[in-house]
Design a protein around this motif. Structure first.
Motif, short mmCIF file in Angstrom:
data_model
loop_
_atom_site.label_atom_id
_atom_site.label_comp_id
_atom_site.label_asym_id
_atom_site.label_seq_id
_atom_site.Cartn_x
_atom_site.Cartn_y
_atom_site.Cartn_z
N ALA A 178 -0.74 2.80 -1.96
CA ALA A 178 -1.81 1.85 -2.25
C ALA A 178 -2.90 2.47 -3.13
O ALA A 178 -3.68 1.75 -3.76
CB ALA A 178 -2.43 1.34 -0.95
N ASN A 181 -1.20 1.74 -6.43
CA ASN A 181 -0.89 0.33 -6.62
C ASN A 181 -1.68 -0.47 -5.59
O ASN A 181 -1.21 -0.70 -4.49
CB ASN A 181 0.62 0.08 -6.47
CG ASN A 181 0.99 -1.36 -6.74
OD1 ASN A 181 0.14 -2.22 -6.98
ND2 ASN A 181 2.29 -1.65 -6.66
N PRO A 182 -2.90 -0.88 -5.94
CA PRO A 182 -3.79 -1.56 -4.98
C PRO A 182 -3.18 -2.78 -4.31
O PRO A 182 -3.57 -3.14 -3.20
CB PRO A 182 -5.00 -1.94 -5.84
CG PRO A 182 -5.01 -0.94 -6.95
CD PRO A 182 -3.56 -0.67 -7.25
N SER A 183 -2.22 -3.43 -4.95
CA SER A 183 -1.61 -4.63 -4.36
C SER A 183 -0.84 -4.30 -3.08
O SER A 183 -0.60 -5.17 -2.24
CB SER A 183 -0.68 -5.31 -5.36
OG SER A 183 0.43 -4.48 -5.67
N VAL A 184 -0.46 -3.02 -2.94
CA VAL A 184 0.29 -2.61 -1.75
C VAL A 184 -0.63 -2.56 -0.52
O VAL A 184 -0.17 -2.64 0.61
CB VAL A 184 0.95 -1.23 -1.99
CG1 VAL A 184 1.63 -0.71 -0.73
CG2 VAL A 184 1.96 -1.32 -3.12
N ARG A 185 -1.92 -2.45 -0.76
CA ARG A 185 -2.88 -2.32 0.34
C ARG A 185 -2.76 -3.48 1.33
O ARG A 185 -2.71 -3.27 2.55
CB ARG A 185 -4.30 -2.25 -0.21
CG ARG A 185 -5.37 -1.93 0.83
CD ARG A 185 -6.76 -1.99 0.19
NE ARG A 185 -7.78 -1.39 1.04
CZ ARG A 185 -8.35 -2.00 2.07
NH1 ARG A 185 -8.00 -3.23 2.40
NH2 ARG A 185 -9.29 -1.37 2.77
N SER A 186 -2.71 -4.68 0.81
CA SER A 186 -2.64 -5.85 1.67
C SER A 186 -1.32 -5.92 2.43
O SER A 186 -1.25 -6.42 3.56
CB SER A 186 -2.85 -7.14 0.87
OG SER A 186 -1.84 -7.28 -0.12
#
Length: 211
Positions: A178, A181-186
């Motif tokens: 994450a 790749n910030p989208s993986v955070r959710s």
């Protein structure tokens, strides 16, 4: 002292033995480059165990798991779903940092695997959250389950038995993913929330952890 207390003391002593053995371990070449081994930490009777892949630079310096950037992100995610890190037991498959944070080798994984199995036997978690493909592969393979890629198993629940401990396994991405790749955070947050969600009996792990 009752039987329950005796058993708990025995399990605590076993974790202490594992920590001491890991700290002086020379079963693979990683001991040559490590600063500190990272056995694991947390509640010795945790309902939930988190298993990562291997220590990074900050972990190598401190001897504690998940205290670098990925660890801070993990703490944030746990906080957002109402979980205190202190209620969990956190460790890695490999207990020493691979140079330059490269992936651990099979030799390194196999050298550390007995420690991990003993930790699971001592803590006896009801749920195991595997963070990343290496920890997911190792835990599933211990039960003869095949693993090809994380995207095919994350979000699913696997019932396993390791060293006589029955647990539900929840695979998800490593928090480090994450950071890039910030989208993986959710996605990780969703998977963590699922692992702490309501059980069939109507109560949840959250109720237990938060008293």
């Amino acid at each position: 002292m009752n039987h329950s207390s005796e058993q708990q003391n025995k399990e605590d002593s076993e974790l202490a033995r594992i920590n001491a053995e890991v700290s002086s371990c020379r079963k693979c070449p990683l001991y040559l480059s490590r600063k500190k081994a990272v056995p694991g930490e947390g509640n010795p009777r945790a309902e939930v165990m988190l298993i990562g892949e291997a220590p990074g630079r900050v972990e190598d310096e401190t001897g504690r798991p998940f205290v670098g950037a990925a660890g801070k992100l993990l703490d944030e995610l746990l906080h957002e779903i109402g979980i205190s890190r202190g209620n969990l037991y956190i460790t890695n498959v490999v207990k020493c940092r691979p140079p330059n944070n490269r992936d651990p080798t099979e030799e390194e994984i196999n050298a550390c695997k007995p420690y991990l199995i003993r930790q699971i036997a001592a803590v006896r978690p009801r749920k195991i959250i595997t963070l990343g493909r290496h920890s997911t592969r190792v835990i599933l393979s211990l039960n003869g389950l095949s693993f090809s890629e994380l995207t095919k198993v994350r979000g699913k629940v696997f019932k396993i038995n390791i060293a006589g401990v029955n647990a539900d396994v929840y695979p998800t991405y490593h928090p480090a993913a994450a950071l890039y790749n910030p989208s993986v955070r959710s996605v990780i947050k969703e998977d963590l929330a699922k692992a702490f969600s309501i059980n069939k009996g109507g109560s949840s792990i959250l109720d237990y952890l938060n008293g």
